[in-house]
Design a protein around this motif. Structure first.
Motif, PDB file in Angstrom:
ATOM      1  N   ALA A 170       0.871  -1.176   0.000  1.00 44.04           N
ATOM      2  CA  ALA A 170       0.000   0.000   0.000  1.00 44.04           C
ATOM      3  C   ALA A 170       0.910   1.227   0.000  1.00 44.04           C
ATOM      4  O   ALA A 170       1.497   1.570   1.026  1.00 44.04           O
ATOM      5  CB  ALA A 170      -0.922  -0.001   1.210  1.00 44.04           C
ATOM      6  N   GLY A 218      -2.496   6.377  -4.713  1.00 40.54           N
ATOM      7  CA  GLY A 218      -2.427   5.615  -3.457  1.00 40.54           C
ATOM      8  C   GLY A 218      -2.883   4.187  -3.684  1.00 40.54           C
ATOM      9  O   GLY A 218      -4.067   3.868  -3.518  1.00 40.54           O
ATOM     10  N   THR A 219      -1.950   3.321  -4.025  1.00 38.18           N
ATOM     11  CA  THR A 219      -2.279   2.010  -4.574  1.00 38.18           C
ATOM     12  C   THR A 219      -2.185   0.903  -3.534  1.00 38.18           C
ATOM     13  O   THR A 219      -1.174   0.756  -2.853  1.00 38.18           O
ATOM     14  CB  THR A 219      -1.344   1.697  -5.760  1.00 38.18           C
ATOM     15  N   PHE A 250      -6.395   3.559   3.754  1.00 36.71           N
ATOM     16  CA  PHE A 250      -6.925   4.533   2.798  1.00 36.71           C
ATOM     17  C   PHE A 250      -6.700   5.954   3.301  1.00 36.71           C
ATOM     18  O   PHE A 250      -6.274   6.842   2.544  1.00 36.71           O
ATOM     19  CB  PHE A 250      -8.426   4.300   2.583  1.00 36.71           C
ATOM     20  N   LEU A 307      -2.967   6.959   3.109  1.00 34.05           N
ATOM     21  CA  LEU A 307      -2.555   7.304   1.750  1.00 34.05           C
ATOM     22  C   LEU A 307      -3.048   8.702   1.384  1.00 34.05           C
ATOM     23  O   LEU A 307      -2.338   9.466   0.708  1.00 34.05           O
ATOM     24  CB  LEU A 307      -3.091   6.265   0.757  1.00 34.05           C
ATOM     25  N   GLN A 308      -4.242   9.052   1.825  1.00 37.61           N
ATOM     26  CA  GLN A 308      -4.738  10.405   1.598  1.00 37.61           C
ATOM     27  C   GLN A 308      -3.849  11.428   2.303  1.00 37.61           C
ATOM     28  O   GLN A 308      -3.540  12.486   1.734  1.00 37.61           O
ATOM     29  CB  GLN A 308      -6.178  10.524   2.095  1.00 37.61           C
ATOM     30  N   ASN A 350      -5.476   9.683  -5.404  1.00 38.60           N
ATOM     31  CA  ASN A 350      -6.652   8.819  -5.353  1.00 38.60           C
ATOM     32  C   ASN A 350      -6.295   7.550  -4.585  1.00 38.60           C
ATOM     33  O   ASN A 350      -5.124   7.316  -4.266  1.00 38.60           O
ATOM     34  CB  ASN A 350      -7.136   8.469  -6.763  1.00 38.60           C
ATOM     35  N   ILE A 351      -7.302   6.736  -4.304  1.00 40.11           N
ATOM     36  CA  ILE A 351      -7.106   5.403  -3.750  1.00 40.11           C
ATOM     37  C   ILE A 351      -7.275   4.419  -4.897  1.00 40.11           C
ATOM     38  O   ILE A 351      -8.308   4.410  -5.572  1.00 40.11           O
ATOM     39  CB  ILE A 351      -8.127   5.095  -2.638  1.00 40.11           C
ATOM     40  N   ASN A 352      -6.278   3.586  -5.132  1.00 44.32           N
ATOM     41  CA  ASN A 352      -6.231   2.707  -6.299  1.00 44.32           C
ATOM     42  C   ASN A 352      -6.264   1.252  -5.834  1.00 44.32           C
ATOM     43  O   ASN A 352      -5.307   0.752  -5.239  1.00 44.32           O
ATOM     44  CB  ASN A 352      -4.939   3.009  -7.073  1.00 44.32           C
ATOM     45  N   LEU A 360     -12.341  10.375   4.235  1.00 43.28           N
ATOM     46  CA  LEU A 360     -11.767  10.077   2.922  1.00 43.28           C
ATOM     47  C   LEU A 360     -12.547  10.826   1.851  1.00 43.28           C
ATOM     48  O   LEU A 360     -13.770  10.671   1.741  1.00 43.28           O
ATOM     49  CB  LEU A 360     -11.813   8.570   2.638  1.00 43.28           C
ATOM     50  N   VAL A 380     -11.798   7.245  -5.729  1.00 47.63           N
ATOM     51  CA  VAL A 380     -11.464   5.834  -5.570  1.00 47.63           C
ATOM     52  C   VAL A 380     -11.420   5.189  -6.954  1.00 47.63           C
ATOM     53  O   VAL A 380     -12.356   5.332  -7.744  1.00 47.63           O
ATOM     54  CB  VAL A 380     -12.490   5.108  -4.675  1.00 47.63           C
TER      55      VAL A 380
END
Length: 296
Positions: A34, A51-52, A88, A91-92, A98-100, A123, A127
């Motif tokens: 992550a 943000g994978t 999540f 990562l933000q 984005n969240i990937n 969040l 996404v």
């Protein structure tokens, strides 16, 4: 999860009871990494990165997979829904665009819960649902309202190629229905006027394989004739042989520049304007991240 039919394999595995089906996963979320990722399309990665979260296991397990360690569950660690929601948000905080979610299909119920909790806790970035498209439309409906951007593959039209390389002769008909559901959910592309980043929409990826340009053209024709400018088409030349394929000798080479240019020229002749192409040499193995548990 006690009688799993989330994906088209319809294994009916008791994942809640610790059993596994084709994906190789129980009901416990398992992920391998992550972190910020910079190798997606420019409107996804941008300058800050995507943000994978790479999930372990896969419902396709293509013979040429570059992420084989996680697709075959050789890498990854178990995490809870609560921890995934925290990831999540972390990562933000790292300024991810984005969240990937990469290969999320077999964990859709758990991911939906984690996204709901993360959104309740603040969040607010888009996404992204990143998939090989061997998906059930009914499973995707569980993500309606939670996903902003779909990043699916369209690998083949040919049932013979789909069977040979992905053990899924029904791939095209299944993926076609899945992409239709994705477009229904998120609609036409929307971009941030200041940053150029995608806020909503569908980008369909197609990886050109050695010797498969005829099928590649069929994929491009189908996507353009079906969706026109309602989607973006990303034509990729990054196929990289990982090791040797004694059973698939045709895959033991990279895609030639001439092969790739034929597919791109075909897309341009059709009239495709909303698209991405890759310039320069094919991807090297160094572009593939280490699945070492970072960020988990």
């Amino acid at each position: 999860m006690s009688d799993c039919t989330l994906c088209p394999r319809n294994c009916h595995a008791d994942r809640l009871g610790g059993k596994t089906g084709y994906c190789g996963q129980t009901a416990e979320i398992k992920a391998a990494r992550a972190a910020l990722h910079f190798w997606e399309e420019p409107c996804i990665s941008g300058d800050n990165g995507s943000g994978t979260v790479f999930f372990s296991g896969c419902v396709l397990r293509c013979v040429f997979c570059q992420n084989r360690n996680i697709a075959e569950s050789r890498a990854g660690r178990e995490i809870t829904v609560e921890r995934l929601a925290d990831i999540f948000l972390e990562l933000q905080e790292k300024k991810a665009n984005n969240i990937n979610l990469v290969t999320p299909t077999h964990f859709v119920p758990q991911i939906a819960l984690a996204l709901e909790r993360a959104k309740e806790a603040g969040l607010c970035i888009p996404v992204v649902y990143n998939t090989g498209s061997y998906e059930k439309a009914d499973t995707l409906k569980r993500m309606d309202g939670l996903v902003d951007i779909y990043l699916p593959d369209m690998k083949y039209v040919s049932p013979a190629l789909a069977q040979r390389y992905s053990h899924a002769p029904d791939y095209f008909e299944t993926a076609s229905l899945a992409v239709a559901e994705m477009v229904r959910q998120v609609g036409e592309p929307v971009f941030d006027g200041n940053t150029g980043l995608m806020k909503k929409g569908v980008i369909v990826r197609h990886l050109v394989l050695p010797g498969c340009t005829v099928d590649s053209k069929k994929v491009i024709r189908y996507l353009y004739q079906t969706y026109g400018e309602r989607i973006f088409i990303s034509i990729m030349n990054q196929y990289t042989p990982i090791g040797e394929f004694p059973e698939f000798p045709e895959l033991n080479r990279r895609v030639s520049r001439r092969e790739y240019d034929r597919v791109v020229d075909f897309a341009l002749e059709l009239g495709v304007e909303n698209g991405f192409i890759q310039e320069g040499e094919n991807a090297e193995e160094s572009f593939i991240p280490e699945f070492d548990g970072e960020g988990l």
